[in-house]
Design an enzyme around this catalytic site. Structure first.
Site, PDB file in Angstrom:
ATOM      1  N   GLU A 184       1.670   1.825   1.497  1.00  0.00           N
ATOM      2  CA  GLU A 184       0.864   0.980   0.613  1.00  0.00           C
ATOM      3  C   GLU A 184       0.067  -0.082   1.363  1.00  0.00           C
ATOM      4  OE1 GLU A 184       3.968   1.889   0.058  1.00  0.00           O
ATOM      5  OE2 GLU A 184       4.156   2.642  -2.002  1.00  0.00           O
ATOM      6  N   PHE A 225      15.857  -0.653 -11.496  1.00  0.00           N
ATOM      7  CA  PHE A 225      15.475   0.137 -10.329  1.00  0.00           C
ATOM      8  C   PHE A 225      14.007  -0.120  -9.983  1.00  0.00           C
ATOM      9  CE2 PHE A 225      13.777   4.181  -8.558  1.00  0.00           C
ATOM     10  CZ  PHE A 225      14.430   4.099  -7.333  1.00  0.00           C
ATOM     11  N   GLN A 226      13.759  -0.374  -8.725  1.00  0.00           N
ATOM     12  CA  GLN A 226      12.410  -0.669  -8.212  1.00  0.00           C
ATOM     13  C   GLN A 226      11.745  -1.833  -8.943  1.00  0.00           C
ATOM     14  OE1 GLN A 226      10.195   3.102  -7.828  1.00  0.00           O
ATOM     15  NE2 GLN A 226      10.964   3.230  -5.732  1.00  0.00           N
ATOM     16  N   LYS A 258       5.592  -0.210 -17.219  1.00  0.00           N
ATOM     17  CA  LYS A 258       5.429   1.214 -17.519  1.00  0.00           C
ATOM     18  C   LYS A 258       5.231   1.489 -19.013  1.00  0.00           C
ATOM     19  CE  LYS A 258       7.258   5.766 -16.518  1.00  0.00           C
ATOM     20  NZ  LYS A 258       8.259   6.569 -15.792  1.00  0.00           N
ATOM     21  N   MET A 301      -2.603 -10.122  24.020  1.00  0.00           N
ATOM     22  CA  MET A 301      -2.858 -11.529  23.744  1.00  0.00           C
ATOM     23  C   MET A 301      -1.582 -12.352  23.932  1.00  0.00           C
ATOM     24  SD  MET A 301      -5.292 -13.552  23.210  1.00  0.00           S
ATOM     25  CE  MET A 301      -6.760 -13.058  22.315  1.00  0.00           C
TER      26      MET A 301
END
Lengths: 567, 163
Positions: A51, A113-114, A163, A480
């Site tokens: 993502e 969940f999630q 959802k 760097m």
């Protein structure tokens, strides 16, 4: 009137907003939405491999096109993975709308969940965010999200969608709102006339002026106005890292980038100027160096769309809040109308001083027949692409070399994470640009550290045929970090050496692309030409560069702009 | 310097955390913060007491104005204004302390809201400094517990914050 489900409404809203590509990754909470997306063709979807990649792709797309980048991810880890990309866009004021799935409304707060509090987690790194709790609010909220993301000082807006409100069984009448009214959000567009007059007076009174312009010029689409304004005045101009391309770099008046790794002439010009004209720039610490030593003799004009950027770090004398293009137009009108001109004699004298500084040629670097100098690769990249490619970068030494040695004559070509400094930005951003402009040359300048942070997107590149060129300046170090350790930690190279690097050529091939290993200076140009001939292939170019090359000039942290380390 | 900043904001879930989050993220100081709905049900009014020099206060106001949910911001320190706060304090009150607490409450024009054979609950209203003075005057009398509302403020005169 049409009756649509929440998922269908979502898709229709994207169509109404003119969205052509969504970058995303499906999951449980967004399945209804994905099902609706699947049943139409207008809005395309690019399936990423992580993502974070989706957010950087949308970000690259937005920076190159000026349009809003759109992301769709699922709840929980889908959303948390996107956070780095959202913060990246926020720091650089990039217009983006990120849709995240959420657990059904009746389960919110139950550690389902999630489940994660997306609105809470992203609140400090978005321009605004929404949680939609009713299917009837979807259309109006999406309209607001695009409006907020793209107006005023742009930025990312997150919309969290539980959802149950996209349930295909629940259909409601759909109508997309024509316009948005937000009583608490009215971005200022036009600068104040009185302030503009004052600014013109101050600007024309200058004996040693300096134009210092930033990302606001690029984001505001004002480079044409800036170019006319600068030429009209014949003043020297420097760009910030974010502002590169806002003024043609090949123009004599351009004195290079300023700040920590800016040119000698730009930083000395800043330090000694008597009038500083800051346009769409925000006096970032990498630009100003030590604030106590910043522009000690200058009166300052500052034009910016965000009032909060004005007098935040540096107190200014003439602040103007407004769109930079409009403000520049007004200033030019006044000068033309009243026939007023700068002090030509003083400006000539100032130019001879600047030319003397320029004569130091601070960007010269040593040559080697044995090892490839990273600066040389970037210069050759510029030659081979005719200076007209879209260049994305990751973060570190390679980013600075790309900024220094690939002069941009056009805006929106230079795409890097300036504010947040996000490693892993370059490759997905390049893919986002290529998705927007399939016929353009797009190259990602990167390093062996950064490229490994989102290398999985090589797979996305193959699936959607996004043949960008990866220019990896591989020095086997986190360069760097190594440079700072050399300068400020007596050469104690704590954890900055990369052992066990993969064979990038084989890795590229494993992903279905072309890999090239280049380790001799004499082969650099030929390899680049060969790679760019392969129009339809992603080519991963592993340049083995000088391991201990440093980025110069450098203004060490805490120093003034006139206290540069030159070589 | 101490400033009282009033703001009107959309009466929406999360608006309070946007303001509170802004203060913590940018390292601004909050001395007190109160929030409640107004006569317009869509708006809440928040009063924040903060400290900072002129530049910090200017930034606070600009950053608050930038929040999408914030409709109006005012530093009411800029003009004549009224400030009030309410204190509820439960003091131990036995023997001689009973008279002492009673007298102090009278002097500060407070009210006694609850009485037991061992305690009083006293209510004091006024500017914050007056509440501080009462707590100081109480001296050695043990405080069982106390709660303050934090400051509220309105500007004087016929103008005010509304939309």
């Amino acid at each position: 009137m049409e009756f649509l489900s929440g998922g269908e409404i979502f898709v229709r809203c994207l169509q109404e907003e003119g969205v052509d590509i969504v970058f995303g990754y499906p999951g449980g909470a967004v399945l209804h939405i994905y099902d609706a997306l699947f049943q139409q063709e207008q809005v395309k979807h690019i399936l990423v491999r992580h993502e974070q990649g989706a957010t950087h792709m949308a970000d690259g797309y937005a920076r190159a096109t000026g349009k809003v980048g759109v992301v769709l991810v699922t709840s929980g880890p889908g959303a948390t993975n996107a956070v780095t990309g959202i913060a990246t866009a926020n720091m650089d004021s990039i217009p983006m709308v990120v849709f995240t799935g959420q657990v059904p409304t009746h389960m919110i707060g139950n550690d389902a969940f999630q489940e994660v509090d997306n609105v809470g987690i992203t609140r400090p790194c978005v321009k605004h965010n929404f949680l939609i709790k009713d299917v009837r609010d979807i259309a109006a909220t999406i309209k607001k999200a695009f409006y907020i993301a793209s107006t005023g000082r742009p930025g990312p807006v997150l919309v969290d969608i539980p959802k149950d409100i996209t349930d295909p069984k629940i259909k409601i009448p759909f109508e997309y709102p024509k316009d948005v009214v937000l009583r608490s959000y009215n971005p200022v567009l036009k600068g104040d006339d009185g302030q503009i007059k004052k600014a013109v007076d101050l600007i024309l009174s200058a004996k040693r002026p300096m134009l210092y312009t930033g990302g606001g010029v690029v984001l505001g689409g004002a480079s044409e106005q800036l170019t006319r304004f600068t030429r009209m005045l014949n003043y020297p101009i420097t760009n910030t890292l974010m502002g590169l391309g806002g003024f043609p770099a090949s123009d004599r008046q351009f004195v290079g980038m300023l700040g920590m790794h800016g040119t000698y002439e730009a930083n000395m010009g800043m330090h000694h100027c008597d009038v500083l004209i800051a346009i769409g720039s925000r006096f970032d610490d990498r630009v100003t160096g030590n604030l106590a030593k910043f522009c000690p003799t200058a009166k300052i004009v500052h034009v910016d769309i965000d009032p909060a950027s004005i007098s935040k770090n540096v107190k200014v004398d003439v602040p103007i809040v407004g769109q930079v293009g409009d403000v520049l137009n007004s200033m030019m009108q006044i000068m033309e109308h009243e026939g007023r001109k700068p002090d030509a004699a003083a400006i000539d004298a100032w130019w001879s001083q600047i030319e003397e500084w320029r004569g130091l040629e601070c960007m010269k670097y040593g040559w080697s027949d044995e090892t490839i100098k990273p600066q040389y690769v970037v210069q050759k990249l510029w030659e081979v692409t005719g200076g007209d490619a879209y260049i994305t970068t990751d973060v570190g030494q390679h980013q600075m070399w790309a900024a220094q040695y690939y002069p941009f004559d056009k805006p929106n070509r230079w795409i890097n994470s300036g504010g947040l400094g996000t490693m892993g930005f370059g490759l997905p951003a390049a893919l986002g640009v290529k998705a927007a402009f399939p016929d353009a040359e797009v190259a990602c300048v990167t390093g062996d550290g950064s490229i490994q942070m989102n290398i999985q997107e090589l797979s996305t590149a193959l699936q959607y045929h996004l043949p960008v060129k990866v220019i990896s300046l591989n020095n086997r170090y986190l360069g760097m970090v190594r440079q700072w350790q050399e300068f400020f930690y007596a050469g104690r190279y704590a954890m900055s050496y990369m052992e066990a690097l993969p064979d990038f050529v084989k890795l590229a091939e494993a992903y279905g692309h072309v890999g090239m290993l280049i380790d001799k200076p004499a082969d650099v140009e030929g390899a680049l030409r060969e790679a760019f001939k392969l129009k339809d292939r992603l080519v991963f170019m592993d340049f083995r560069t000088e391991p201990t090359e440093n980025v110069y000039p450098m203004v060490p942290a805490g120093a003034g702009l006139n206290e540069m380390i030159l070589v | 310097m101490r400033h009282i900043i009033s703001l009107l904001m959309e009466n929406e879930a999360g608006a309070l955390s946007r303001v509170a989050g802004l203060f913590s993220a940018r390292g601004y100081n909050i001395e007190s913060l109160t929030v409640a709905p107004t006569n317009d049900a869509t708006l809440s009014r928040m009063t924040i007491v903060t400290r900072g020099d002129e530049q910090i206060i200017e930034q606070i106001i600009k950053q608050l104005n930038k929040l999408i949910d914030v409709v109006q911001v005012q530093d009411i320190q800029d003009a004549p204004h009224i400030e009030r706060e309410l204190l509820l304090i439960k003091l131990q009150a036995t023997g001689e302390q009973r008279d002492e607490v009673f007298r102090l409450a009278e002097i500060f024009r407070g009210q006694i809201l609850d009485v037991t054979d061992a305690s009083y609950v006293v209510q004091i209203t006024g500017p914050g400094a007056r509440l501080d003075a009462f707590i100081e005057a109480v001296g050695n009398i043990p405080v069982i517990e106390m709660a303050r509302t934090g400051a509220l403020g309105l500007s004087r005169g016929s103008c005010g914050m509304s939309i």
